[in-house]
Design a protein around this motif. Structure first.
Motif, mmCIF file in Angstrom:
data_model
loop_
_atom_site.group_PDB
_atom_site.id
_atom_site.type_symbol
_atom_site.label_atom_id
_atom_site.label_comp_id
_atom_site.label_asym_id
_atom_site.label_seq_id
_atom_site.Cartn_x
_atom_site.Cartn_y
_atom_site.Cartn_z
ATOM 1 N N GLN A 290 -4.358 -9.992 6.185
ATOM 2 C CA GLN A 290 -3.312 -10.514 5.310
ATOM 3 C C GLN A 290 -2.082 -9.628 5.470
ATOM 4 O OE1 GLN A 290 -4.287 -11.046 1.214
ATOM 5 N NE2 GLN A 290 -5.806 -12.602 1.614
ATOM 6 N N PRO A 291 -0.895 -10.203 5.351
ATOM 7 C CA PRO A 291 0.305 -9.372 5.495
ATOM 8 C C PRO A 291 0.401 -8.357 4.358
ATOM 9 C CG PRO A 291 0.893 -11.579 4.779
ATOM 10 C CD PRO A 291 -0.581 -11.600 5.061
ATOM 11 N N TYR A 292 0.934 -7.203 4.693
ATOM 12 C CA TYR A 292 1.119 -6.166 3.684
ATOM 13 C C TYR A 292 2.307 -5.296 4.061
ATOM 14 C CZ TYR A 292 -1.378 -3.181 7.036
ATOM 15 O OH TYR A 292 -1.773 -2.497 8.160
ATOM 16 N N GLU A 293 2.815 -4.622 3.053
ATOM 17 C CA GLU A 293 3.939 -3.711 3.231
ATOM 18 C C GLU A 293 3.441 -2.286 3.025
ATOM 19 O OE1 GLU A 293 8.188 -2.592 1.035
ATOM 20 O OE2 GLU A 293 7.009 -4.281 0.309
ATOM 21 N N VAL A 294 3.792 -1.398 3.935
ATOM 22 C CA VAL A 294 3.422 0.007 3.823
ATOM 23 C C VAL A 294 4.580 0.766 3.192
ATOM 24 C CG1 VAL A 294 2.824 2.114 5.088
ATOM 25 C CG2 VAL A 294 1.917 -0.105 5.837
ATOM 26 N N ILE A 295 4.277 1.507 2.129
ATOM 27 C CA ILE A 295 5.277 2.348 1.486
ATOM 28 C C ILE A 295 4.834 3.794 1.678
ATOM 29 C CG2 ILE A 295 6.413 2.961 -0.675
ATOM 30 C CD1 ILE A 295 5.738 -0.021 -1.518
ATOM 31 N N LYS A 296 5.559 4.498 2.515
ATOM 32 C CA LYS A 296 5.263 5.917 2.759
ATOM 33 C C LYS A 296 5.965 6.712 1.666
ATOM 34 C CE LYS A 296 4.659 5.331 7.699
ATOM 35 N NZ LYS A 296 5.131 5.688 9.044
ATOM 36 N N TYR A 297 5.240 6.900 0.569
ATOM 37 C CA TYR A 297 5.857 7.425 -0.649
ATOM 38 C C TYR A 297 6.252 8.903 -0.553
ATOM 39 C CZ TYR A 297 1.272 9.361 -1.707
ATOM 40 O OH TYR A 297 0.098 10.047 -1.650
ATOM 41 N N ILE B 128 0.855 -1.182 0.000
ATOM 42 C CA ILE B 128 0.000 0.000 0.000
ATOM 43 C C ILE B 128 0.894 1.237 0.000
ATOM 44 C CG2 ILE B 128 -0.332 -0.120 2.506
ATOM 45 C CD1 ILE B 128 -3.107 1.252 1.992
ATOM 46 N N TYR B 129 0.677 2.090 -0.984
ATOM 47 C CA TYR B 129 1.366 3.375 -1.044
ATOM 48 C C TYR B 129 0.528 4.327 -0.203
ATOM 49 C CZ TYR B 129 4.504 1.505 -4.503
ATOM 50 O OH TYR B 129 5.455 0.747 -5.136
ATOM 51 N N HIS B 130 1.105 4.769 0.907
ATOM 52 C CA HIS B 130 0.357 5.364 2.006
ATOM 53 C C HIS B 130 0.884 6.741 2.384
ATOM 54 C CE1 HIS B 130 -1.692 5.539 5.863
ATOM 55 N NE2 HIS B 130 -0.562 5.463 6.541
ATOM 56 N N ASN B 131 -0.057 7.640 2.667
ATOM 57 C CA ASN B 131 0.255 8.938 3.241
ATOM 58 C C ASN B 131 -0.477 8.997 4.581
ATOM 59 O OD1 ASN B 131 0.366 11.579 4.095
ATOM 60 N ND2 ASN B 131 -0.281 12.466 2.150
ATOM 61 N N PRO B 132 0.242 8.911 5.698
ATOM 62 C CA PRO B 132 -0.401 8.865 7.013
ATOM 63 C C PRO B 132 -1.307 10.063 7.316
ATOM 64 C CG PRO B 132 1.927 8.328 7.204
ATOM 65 C CD PRO B 132 1.692 8.792 5.797
ATOM 66 N N ARG B 133 -1.103 11.179 6.646
ATOM 67 C CA ARG B 133 -1.916 12.373 6.896
ATOM 68 C C ARG B 133 -3.243 12.346 6.141
ATOM 69 N NH1 ARG B 133 1.096 17.771 6.448
ATOM 70 N NH2 ARG B 133 -0.676 18.371 7.729
ATOM 71 N N CYS B 134 -3.424 11.365 5.259
ATOM 72 C CA CYS B 134 -4.626 11.272 4.434
ATOM 73 C C CYS B 134 -5.631 10.306 5.060
ATOM 74 C CB CYS B 134 -4.245 10.798 3.033
ATOM 75 S SG CYS B 134 -5.642 10.416 1.966
ATOM 76 N N SER B 135 -6.845 10.771 5.288
ATOM 77 C CA SER B 135 -7.855 9.911 5.918
ATOM 78 C C SER B 135 -8.196 8.711 5.041
ATOM 79 C CB SER B 135 -9.122 10.704 6.240
ATOM 80 O OG SER B 135 -9.727 11.192 5.059
ATOM 81 N N LYS B 136 -8.265 8.891 3.726
ATOM 82 C CA LYS B 136 -8.571 7.767 2.828
ATOM 83 C C LYS B 136 -7.453 6.730 2.862
ATOM 84 C CE LYS B 136 -12.427 9.456 1.298
ATOM 85 N NZ LYS B 136 -13.679 8.941 1.791
ATOM 86 N N ARG C 289 -4.122 8.637 -3.778
ATOM 87 C CA ARG C 289 -3.832 7.626 -2.771
ATOM 88 C C ARG C 289 -5.111 7.122 -2.130
ATOM 89 N NH1 ARG C 289 -2.081 12.902 -1.183
ATOM 90 N NH2 ARG C 289 -3.486 13.702 0.394
ATOM 91 N N PRO C 290 -5.023 5.987 -1.478
ATOM 92 C CA PRO C 290 -3.916 5.033 -1.418
ATOM 93 C C PRO C 290 -3.927 4.111 -2.637
ATOM 94 C CG PRO C 290 -5.722 4.217 -0.090
ATOM 95 C CD PRO C 290 -6.152 5.555 -0.628
ATOM 96 N N ILE C 291 -2.761 3.714 -3.044
ATOM 97 C CA ILE C 291 -2.625 2.726 -4.120
ATOM 98 C C ILE C 291 -2.302 1.400 -3.447
ATOM 99 C CG2 ILE C 291 -1.322 2.007 -6.151
ATOM 100 C CD1 ILE C 291 -0.587 5.028 -6.490
ATOM 101 N N VAL C 292 -3.073 0.366 -3.798
ATOM 102 C CA VAL C 292 -2.847 -0.958 -3.237
ATOM 103 C C VAL C 292 -2.491 -1.897 -4.388
ATOM 104 C CG1 VAL C 292 -3.823 -2.858 -1.908
ATOM 105 C CG2 VAL C 292 -4.451 -0.506 -1.346
ATOM 106 N N ILE C 293 -1.407 -2.632 -4.207
ATOM 107 C CA ILE C 293 -0.919 -3.546 -5.246
ATOM 108 C C ILE C 293 -0.866 -4.953 -4.676
ATOM 109 C CG2 ILE C 293 1.030 -4.154 -6.737
ATOM 110 C CD1 ILE C 293 1.714 -1.164 -6.813
ATOM 111 N N ASN C 294 -1.367 -5.889 -5.453
ATOM 112 C CA ASN C 294 -1.289 -7.307 -5.119
ATOM 113 C C ASN C 294 -0.834 -8.021 -6.380
ATOM 114 O OD1 ASN C 294 -1.481 -9.797 -3.936
ATOM 115 N ND2 ASN C 294 -3.714 -9.871 -3.921
#
Length: 113
Positions: free
Chosen positions: A25-32, A4-12, A91-96
């Protein structure tokens, strides 16, 4: 693994993280914003999303309005703008794997599981 491409300041974006937690499920957070996306990564994300570059731009963002709105930009110009100003990326972009979505609303995440 899900990313997940994540911005912690964004509510979405925070809602996307919450949804992934609920799926258990396990996931990786990418604070882009802290670790900017390279041009190559962004092109790969666009391909997985099946988006044109302009479709991933937050066109109401002040940076876009002040610097790019109304200009005749190529796809490459738009990609370069997002690389230079990652805040412009929706955002957020989620990739699987080879699938990706912009998780707005958060329930869209289930489409790529």
């Amino acid at each position: 693994m899900i990313k997940i491409y994540h911005n912690p300041r964004c509510s979405k974006s925070r809602e996307g993280i919450s949804e992934l937690d609920n799926i258990n499920q396990p996931y990786e957070v990418i604070k882009y914003l802290e670790n900017p996306i390279t041009k190559e990564e962004l092109i790969a994300i666009l391909k997985k999303l099946n988006y044109k570059p302009i479709e991933l731009v937050r066109t109401k963002e002040a940076i876009w309005v002040e610097n790019f709105k109304g200009k005749n930009l190529s796809d490459n110009d738009i990609i370069e703008a997002m690389v230079q100003y990652p805040k412009l990326i929706e955002r957020p972009i989620v990739i699987n794997g080879n699938k990706a979505i912009v998780a707005r609303p958060k329930e869209k995440i289930k489409e790529i599981l």
